[in-house]
Design a protein around this motif. Sequence first.
Motif, PDB file in Angstrom:
ATOM      1  N   LEU A  31       7.383  -8.312   6.710  1.00 31.70           N
ATOM      2  CA  LEU A  31       6.761  -7.966   6.883  1.00 31.70           C
ATOM      3  C   LEU A  31       6.005  -7.832   8.840  1.00 31.70           C
ATOM      4  O   LEU A  31       6.036  -8.619   9.353  1.00 31.70           O
ATOM      5  N   LEU A  32       6.007  -6.730   9.704  1.00 32.52           N
ATOM      6  CA  LEU A  32       5.870  -6.546  11.222  1.00 32.52           C
ATOM      7  C   LEU A  32       5.092  -6.052  10.952  1.00 32.52           C
ATOM      8  O   LEU A  32       3.955  -5.418  10.916  1.00 32.52           O
ATOM      9  N   PHE A  86       2.610  -3.918   8.950  1.00 33.97           N
ATOM     10  CA  PHE A  86       3.431  -2.607   7.145  1.00 33.97           C
ATOM     11  C   PHE A  86       4.635  -3.796   7.463  1.00 33.97           C
ATOM     12  O   PHE A  86       5.094  -4.476   7.965  1.00 33.97           O
ATOM     13  N   TRP A  87       4.578  -3.615   5.538  1.00 32.21           N
ATOM     14  CA  TRP A  87       5.819  -3.847   4.979  1.00 32.21           C
ATOM     15  C   TRP A  87       6.963  -2.779   5.693  1.00 32.21           C
ATOM     16  O   TRP A  87       6.681  -1.517   5.610  1.00 32.21           O
ATOM     17  N   THR A  88       8.020  -3.271   6.003  1.00 37.72           N
ATOM     18  CA  THR A  88       9.524  -2.945   6.072  1.00 37.72           C
ATOM     19  C   THR A  88      10.402  -2.882   6.138  1.00 37.72           C
ATOM     20  O   THR A  88      10.843  -4.143   5.595  1.00 37.72           O
ATOM     21  N   VAL A  89      11.058  -2.051   5.260  1.00 37.89           N
ATOM     22  CA  VAL A  89      12.278  -2.613   4.885  1.00 37.89           C
ATOM     23  C   VAL A  89      13.479  -1.161   5.250  1.00 37.89           C
ATOM     24  O   VAL A  89      13.214  -0.357   5.047  1.00 37.89           O
ATOM     25  N   SER A  90      14.535  -2.049   5.787  1.00 41.75           N
ATOM     26  CA  SER A  90      15.275  -1.223   6.499  1.00 41.75           C
ATOM     27  C   SER A  90      16.356  -0.819   5.682  1.00 41.75           C
ATOM     28  O   SER A  90      17.041  -2.064   4.817  1.00 41.75           O
ATOM     29  N   LEU A  91      16.904  -0.103   5.554  1.00 43.09           N
ATOM     30  CA  LEU A  91      17.768   0.662   4.554  1.00 43.09           C
ATOM     31  C   LEU A  91      19.211   1.500   5.519  1.00 43.09           C
ATOM     32  O   LEU A  91      19.604   1.648   6.160  1.00 43.09           O
ATOM     33  N   ALA A  92      20.402   1.121   4.915  1.00 44.89           N
ATOM     34  CA  ALA A  92      21.554   1.546   5.847  1.00 44.89           C
ATOM     35  C   ALA A  92      21.928   1.895   4.305  1.00 44.89           C
ATOM     36  O   ALA A  92      22.502   2.390   3.226  1.00 44.89           O
ATOM     37  N   VAL A 120      17.905   3.750   9.080  1.00 49.37           N
ATOM     38  CA  VAL A 120      16.267   3.802   8.701  1.00 49.37           C
ATOM     39  C   VAL A 120      15.048   2.837   8.482  1.00 49.37           C
ATOM     40  O   VAL A 120      15.544   2.406   7.308  1.00 49.37           O
ATOM     41  N   SER A 121      14.380   2.136   8.645  1.00 51.93           N
ATOM     42  CA  SER A 121      12.805   1.676   8.185  1.00 51.93           C
ATOM     43  C   SER A 121      11.892   2.283   7.984  1.00 51.93           C
ATOM     44  O   SER A 121      11.224   2.615   8.775  1.00 51.93           O
ATOM     45  N   LEU A 122      11.952   1.639   6.745  1.00 53.50           N
ATOM     46  CA  LEU A 122      10.702   2.583   5.598  1.00 53.50           C
ATOM     47  C   LEU A 122       9.279   1.422   6.521  1.00 53.50           C
ATOM     48  O   LEU A 122       9.767   0.643   5.964  1.00 53.50           O
ATOM     49  N   ARG A 123       8.322   2.283   6.369  1.00 55.04           N
ATOM     50  CA  ARG A 123       7.616   1.301   6.726  1.00 55.04           C
ATOM     51  C   ARG A 123       6.067   1.714   5.076  1.00 55.04           C
ATOM     52  O   ARG A 123       6.466   2.562   5.115  1.00 55.04           O
ATOM     53  N   PHE A 124       5.394   0.741   4.623  1.00 56.50           N
ATOM     54  CA  PHE A 124       4.568   0.665   3.846  1.00 56.50           C
ATOM     55  C   PHE A 124       3.719  -0.036   4.327  1.00 56.50           C
ATOM     56  O   PHE A 124       3.515  -0.857   4.807  1.00 56.50           O
ATOM     57  N   GLU A 125       1.463   0.548   4.238  1.00 54.48           N
ATOM     58  CA  GLU A 125       0.864   0.259   4.561  1.00 54.48           C
ATOM     59  C   GLU A 125       1.101  -1.556   3.646  1.00 54.48           C
ATOM     60  O   GLU A 125       1.505  -1.532   2.330  1.00 54.48           O
ATOM     61  N   THR A 126      -0.408  -2.447   4.431  1.00 53.74           N
ATOM     62  CA  THR A 126       0.027  -3.906   3.374  1.00 53.74           C
ATOM     63  C   THR A 126      -1.684  -3.864   3.058  1.00 53.74           C
ATOM     64  O   THR A 126      -2.403  -3.708   3.691  1.00 53.74           O
ATOM     65  N   THR A 127      -1.892  -4.740   2.101  1.00 56.36           N
ATOM     66  CA  THR A 127      -3.138  -4.999   1.526  1.00 56.36           C
ATOM     67  C   THR A 127      -3.331  -6.547   1.382  1.00 56.36           C
ATOM     68  O   THR A 127      -4.315  -6.426   1.473  1.00 56.36           O
ATOM     69  N   LEU A 128      -2.603  -6.973   2.059  1.00 53.34           N
ATOM     70  CA  LEU A 128      -2.974  -8.644   2.408  1.00 53.34           C
ATOM     71  C   LEU A 128      -4.012  -8.561   3.455  1.00 53.34           C
ATOM     72  O   LEU A 128      -4.322  -8.069   4.496  1.00 53.34           O
ATOM     73  N   PRO A 129      -4.633  -9.049   2.797  1.00 54.52           N
ATOM     74  CA  PRO A 129      -5.622  -9.681   3.869  1.00 54.52           C
ATOM     75  C   PRO A 129      -5.372 -10.708   5.277  1.00 54.52           C
ATOM     76  O   PRO A 129      -4.665 -11.750   5.260  1.00 54.52           O
ATOM     77  N   GLY A 130      -6.289 -10.170   6.072  1.00 49.66           N
ATOM     78  CA  GLY A 130      -6.218 -10.570   7.732  1.00 49.66           C
ATOM     79  C   GLY A 130      -4.895  -9.998   8.472  1.00 49.66           C
ATOM     80  O   GLY A 130      -3.886 -10.493   9.036  1.00 49.66           O
ATOM     81  N   TYR A 131      -4.596  -9.002   8.566  1.00 50.48           N
ATOM     82  CA  TYR A 131      -3.482  -8.573   8.487  1.00 50.48           C
ATOM     83  C   TYR A 131      -3.379  -6.860   8.801  1.00 50.48           C
ATOM     84  O   TYR A 131      -2.866  -6.483   8.181  1.00 50.48           O
ATOM     85  N   GLY A 188       0.402  -1.177  -0.017  1.00 52.25           N
ATOM     86  CA  GLY A 188       0.178  -0.069   0.137  1.00 52.25           C
ATOM     87  C   GLY A 188       1.079   0.938   0.166  1.00 52.25           C
ATOM     88  O   GLY A 188       1.885   1.245   0.054  1.00 52.25           O
ATOM     89  N   ALA A 189      -0.289   2.171   0.410  1.00 50.20           N
ATOM     90  CA  ALA A 189       1.169   3.866   0.264  1.00 50.20           C
ATOM     91  C   ALA A 189       1.837   3.521   1.513  1.00 50.20           C
ATOM     92  O   ALA A 189       1.723   3.195   2.924  1.00 50.20           O
ATOM     93  N   PRO A 190       2.736   4.704   1.483  1.00 48.38           N
ATOM     94  CA  PRO A 190       3.834   4.694   2.502  1.00 48.38           C
ATOM     95  C   PRO A 190       3.322   5.163   3.316  1.00 48.38           C
ATOM     96  O   PRO A 190       2.426   5.900   3.380  1.00 48.38           O
ATOM     97  N   ALA A 191       4.245   4.992   5.235  1.00 47.95           N
ATOM     98  CA  ALA A 191       3.396   5.200   5.971  1.00 47.95           C
ATOM     99  C   ALA A 191       3.924   6.189   6.552  1.00 47.95           C
ATOM    100  O   ALA A 191       3.635   7.406   7.070  1.00 47.95           O
TER     101      ALA A 191
END
Length: 201
Positions: free
Chosen positions: A98-99, A78-84, A63-74, A50-53
């Motif tokens: 997915l956290l 948030f989809w979480t991507v850790s960057l350095a 830095v961990s960027l988080r995105f909304e998830t559209t997965l049913p049941g969750y 989904g959209a950036p959260a």
Amino acid sequence: MSSTPDAGDASEDERGVVAPEPAVPDERLLAAHDLALAALYEITPAATVGAPADYALEADGVVSLRFETTLPGYPGWFWTVSLAAIEDAEPTVLEVELLPGETALVAPEWVPWAVRLAEYRAQQAAAVEAAAAEALADPDAADEDVDLGEDDDLDDEDADDDFDDLDAADFDTDGSPILHSGDVDGVDIDELDEDADRDEV
């Protein structure tokens, strides 16, 4: 001679202790949405992202960027991507997962069987002790008559009348009433046979 901190020095408190400066996230990492999305699309379909959260600043400038998830049941995950980024190098992806968020529905913490069994045995022992203590406090409680209630009271006179209407032939040798397999709704089949014989004569 004691020194008094300057009133305009925002980095020192009233005791003169210097507060650490708040960590500032690397702007390159905050702007690396395309890199984060590319990493996500390698493990999940684009339709589930989904959209950036928001973002979270981790240790060592990660830095961990988080995105909304559209997965049913969750819901609340948030989809979480850790960057350095190291020195002048380009941002790189450390981890993708997915956290759960603060409002996410998660399973309760797992408790080992041995711990659950010990808790169960402790509860059973406590229940036994409570019952024993109650019996000691009121020893006559077990001897009290059981209250059958108004609807359950037995009328001895009615019971005696029912037995008075029976003849000796209606009782077995052991004193119990004889039950005929053909009796239905209180009608004695033998009496019906006798009535039929009288009608024939």
